[in-house]
Design an enzyme around this catalytic site. Structure first.
Site, PDB file in Angstrom:
ATOM      1  N   LYS A 191      31.050  27.446  24.923  1.00 34.46           N
ATOM      2  CA  LYS A 191      29.741  27.431  24.253  1.00 34.46           C
ATOM      3  C   LYS A 191      29.821  28.035  22.858  1.00 34.46           C
ATOM      4  O   LYS A 191      29.061  27.655  21.960  1.00 34.46           O
ATOM      5  CB  LYS A 191      28.695  28.135  25.112  1.00 34.46           C
ATOM      6  CG  LYS A 191      28.975  29.603  25.423  1.00 34.46           C
ATOM      7  CD  LYS A 191      28.361  30.548  24.426  1.00 34.46           C
ATOM      8  CE  LYS A 191      28.726  31.999  24.743  1.00 34.46           C
ATOM      9  NZ  LYS A 191      28.021  32.956  23.846  1.00 34.46           N
ATOM     10  N   THR A 248      22.933  30.063  22.769  1.00 37.00           N
ATOM     11  CA  THR A 248      23.888  30.318  21.696  1.00 37.00           C
ATOM     12  C   THR A 248      23.803  29.268  20.593  1.00 37.00           C
ATOM     13  O   THR A 248      24.021  29.580  19.422  1.00 37.00           O
ATOM     14  CB  THR A 248      25.318  30.364  22.261  1.00 37.00           C
ATOM     15  OG1 THR A 248      25.343  31.240  23.388  1.00 37.00           O
ATOM     16  CG2 THR A 248      26.300  30.876  21.237  1.00 37.00           C
TER      17      THR A 248
END
Length: 333
Positions: A191, A248
């Protein structure tokens, strides 16, 4: 009272120590610099990483690892992924023999291509059922401000994961448990790389459609790598996969997204690193190790490939869209 030690007083390490202290636990936070530990002890604040956040009176801090680890039965490792091996080698002889080791780091080690739990096992010789990892949408500042959030604790030993869950459950932090350590770590590492690409897209002025495309296709390539490594596919639809990815990739609080945005606006990697003022954007290094891990297992990861080329080969982010959209068309699944 559970004796817990957190090694690393950055934003996430300090926040996680606060979470456990707010859960009624006895927590000691180790800081590399004595000025940081003294500020926490005397002023109840880590002003460098969490300015304005008051830390619990029950949270202790020290810069002496021997003092920090004395009597601990749970040791939380809160240092950047690429420095975990070096730090843990210095601490390993001090670790209590039966302690549960918990990794907060999200990355794949350069060179060895090991996940963080594998690095911990490699250095300490501890059985993998004593090693746990924490992942999920973990933007430290929001959690430190006690905004409601959920997370995942992964450990091969389900009972150990449940015990850790009890240590950090409070009114604003809700952890779930899984036994899929591989999926949890791959989701957490990848991520960061996808967030860099989303930051670049934002810096280039692209909107929601582009970001949604990068997040969704980024999740697809993350899941492909996870499957090749034996992860449970369902992990990637949960907090350690989609949840962490959305947070994120979407938030300006994300170091990786912010770093990518600077690159998208035309800054060099060196300029973006200088602007970060010591804060680590894990994806800048992990994109290379993840790329190599994918190649080793024959997994196609085009977004990761582009991010690596931008960060390390001088590829112009302005060419990113054309490179990705110009690939051969195929079915979605």
């Amino acid at each position: 009272m559970a004796a817990i030690t957190v090694l690393g007083a950055g934003s996430w390490g300090t926040t996680f120590a606060k979470v456990m202290a707010d859960s009624g636990r006895e927590v000691t936070l180790w800081a590399r610099r004595s000025s940081v530990s003294e500020a926490i002890e005397h002023h109840r604040e880590n002003a460098e990483y969490l300015p304005g956040v008051r830390l619990p009176d029950t949270l202790r801090s020290t810069s002496d690892p021997r003092v920090a680890l004395d009597g601990a039965h749970t040791v939380v490792l809160a240092v950047p992924s690429q420095s975990l091996r070096h730090n843990l080698a210095a601490w390993s002889s001090l670790l209590p023999p039966d302690a549960t080791l918990v990794s907060l780091a999200k990355g794949v080690e350069l060179g060895t291509l090991k996940r963080m739990s594998e690095v911990v096992a490699d250095i300490t010789g501890v059985a993998d059922d004593r090693i746990a990892v924490v992942s999920g949408p973990n933007l430290a500042v929001e959690i430190a401000q006690e905004q409601p959030t959920a997370s995942v604790i992964a450990c091969r030993d389900h009972d150990r994961a449940v015990a850790l869950q009890e240590l950090c459950t409070n009114s604003y932090f809700r952890p779930y448990t899984i036994t899929d350590v591989v999926g949890c770590e791959i989701g957490g590492a990848c991520k960061n790389v996808i967030a860099l690409s989303c930051g670049m897209a934002t810096g280039l002025g692209f909107g929601a459609n582009t970001l949604a495309t990068l997040i969704t296709r980024g999740l697809a390539e993350t899941a492909r790598l996870g499957a090749a490594l034996g992860a449970d596919p369902l992990t990637f639809s949960g907090l350690a996969g989609l949840g962490d990815l959305v947070a994120t990739c979407s938030s300006p609080l994300s170091r990786n997204r912010t770093f990518g945005a600077r690159l998208g606006k035309g800054e060099t990697v060196a300029q973006a690193q200088a602007a970060a003022q010591g804060q680590v954007a894990e994806g800048v290094k992990s994109c290379s190790s993840i790329r190599e891990l994918a190649q080793r297992h024959g997994v196609e990861m085009p977004i990761t490939e582009i991010v690596h080329r931008v960060c390390h080969d001088g590829f112009d982010p302005r060419e990113m869209a054309g490179e990705l959209l110009g690939r051969k068309t195929k079915p979605e699944r």
